[in-house]
Design a protein around this motif. Structure first.
Motif, PDB file in Angstrom:
ATOM      1  N   ILE A 180       0.820  -1.207   0.000  1.00  0.00           N
ATOM      2  CA  ILE A 180       0.000   0.000   0.000  1.00  0.00           C
ATOM      3  C   ILE A 180       0.862   1.269   0.000  1.00  0.00           C
ATOM      4  CG2 ILE A 180      -1.761   1.286   1.286  1.00  0.00           C
ATOM      5  CD1 ILE A 180      -2.723  -1.471   2.346  1.00  0.00           C
ATOM      6  N   ASP A 209       5.608   3.466  -3.460  1.00  0.00           N
ATOM      7  CA  ASP A 209       5.213   4.145  -4.704  1.00  0.00           C
ATOM      8  C   ASP A 209       5.544   3.330  -5.946  1.00  0.00           C
ATOM      9  OD1 ASP A 209       4.143   6.288  -3.336  1.00  0.00           O
ATOM     10  OD2 ASP A 209       6.011   7.440  -3.392  1.00  0.00           O
ATOM     11  N   ARG A 243       3.097   0.509  -6.257  1.00  0.00           N
ATOM     12  CA  ARG A 243       1.761   1.047  -6.550  1.00  0.00           C
ATOM     13  C   ARG A 243       1.551   1.268  -8.059  1.00  0.00           C
ATOM     14  NH1 ARG A 243      -1.801   0.153  -3.185  1.00  0.00           N
ATOM     15  NH2 ARG A 243      -3.045   1.931  -3.732  1.00  0.00           N
ATOM     16  N   ILE A 274      -1.913  -3.746  -7.964  1.00  0.00           N
ATOM     17  CA  ILE A 274      -1.578  -3.174  -6.657  1.00  0.00           C
ATOM     18  C   ILE A 274      -2.073  -1.739  -6.548  1.00  0.00           C
ATOM     19  CG2 ILE A 274       0.334  -2.580  -5.117  1.00  0.00           C
ATOM     20  CD1 ILE A 274       1.818  -5.013  -6.298  1.00  0.00           C
ATOM     21  N   LYS A 275      -2.120  -1.056  -7.661  1.00  0.00           N
ATOM     22  CA  LYS A 275      -2.588   0.337  -7.703  1.00  0.00           C
ATOM     23  C   LYS A 275      -3.975   0.469  -7.065  1.00  0.00           C
ATOM     24  CE  LYS A 275      -3.451   3.825 -11.230  1.00  0.00           C
ATOM     25  NZ  LYS A 275      -3.290   4.104 -12.657  1.00  0.00           N
ATOM     26  N   ASP A 278      -5.928  -1.293  -1.423  1.00  0.00           N
ATOM     27  CA  ASP A 278      -5.745  -0.439  -0.246  1.00  0.00           C
ATOM     28  C   ASP A 278      -6.390  -1.049   0.988  1.00  0.00           C
ATOM     29  OD1 ASP A 278      -8.412  -0.052  -0.743  1.00  0.00           O
ATOM     30  OD2 ASP A 278      -8.339   2.119  -0.605  1.00  0.00           O
TER      31      ASP A 278
END
Length: 191
Positions: free
Chosen positions: A50, A53, A56, A61-62, A65
């Motif tokens: 989470i 960067d 992400r 994975i983006k 959350d």
């Protein structure tokens, strides 16, 4: 918690099969501790997925959350570490509640593990939203109750997840220390 109350709950556990003393359990102590350590790694990975960067940027994975999983995995790291200590004594428990009672009776009340670790476990348990059907009597064991809402803001969830992870890291480290101090022949019995 009152020792007579805890002993009574252990006796109930013996009667209903949720608490047993078995030498075979001692063989599983290391496996429980290894499971706790794997749960800690998994909780750290959840946080990394989470927060990182670079990670992400991955399309899957983006969208991810799920702070609640970091909290839940922190809880299970703590829970499995408790099971490792109980197994080291030759104790098998079948419910989270009986495990907590035994941990409090045999380790916290005997001052082998500081009470702050019992409080930390209770806090992470509440944050992880462990269903009350597993711990329906937990309110009798601990007055303190912290409930995280499912629809909390992400920043609050992140802070709570980070806090739970810190508590779990410290908890598992302490249990690992106690575990190492306990001799195989149980000459330092908590009971």
């Amino acid at each position: 918690m009152d020792e007579k109350y805890l002993i009574g709950k252990i006796e109930e556990g013996k009667e209903n099969g949720t608490f047993a003393e078995r030498d075979k359990e001692k063989e599983l102590a290391d496996l429980h501790l290894k499971k706790a350590e794997k749960d800690m790694i998994s909780a750290r990975i959840e946080r990394l997925l989470i927060k990182d960067d670079e990670l992400r940027k991955h399309p899957v994975i983006k969208e991810y959350d799920s702070w609640d999983w970091a909290i839940t995995k922190s809880y299970y790291a703590m829970y499995h570490s408790i099971l490792s200590l109980l197994a080291k004594l030759g104790i098998r428990t079948k419910t989270h509640f009986v495990s907590l009672v035994a941990f409090e009776l045999f380790f916290v009340n005997k001052k082998i593990v500081a009470e702050k670790y019992l409080d930390a476990f209770s806090r992470v348990k509440e944050s992880a939203k462990v269903p009350d059907r597993y711990l329906d009597e937990i309110k009798e064991v601990r007055q303190k109750r912290f409930t995280a809402n499912y629809d909390m803001e992400a920043s609050i969830q992140e802070k709570e997840a980070d806090h739970c992870l810190e508590l779990a890291e410290d908890f598992v480290k302490e249990i690992r220390r106690v575990f190492a101090e306990m001799k195989e022949d149980n000459t330092r019995q908590a009971r």
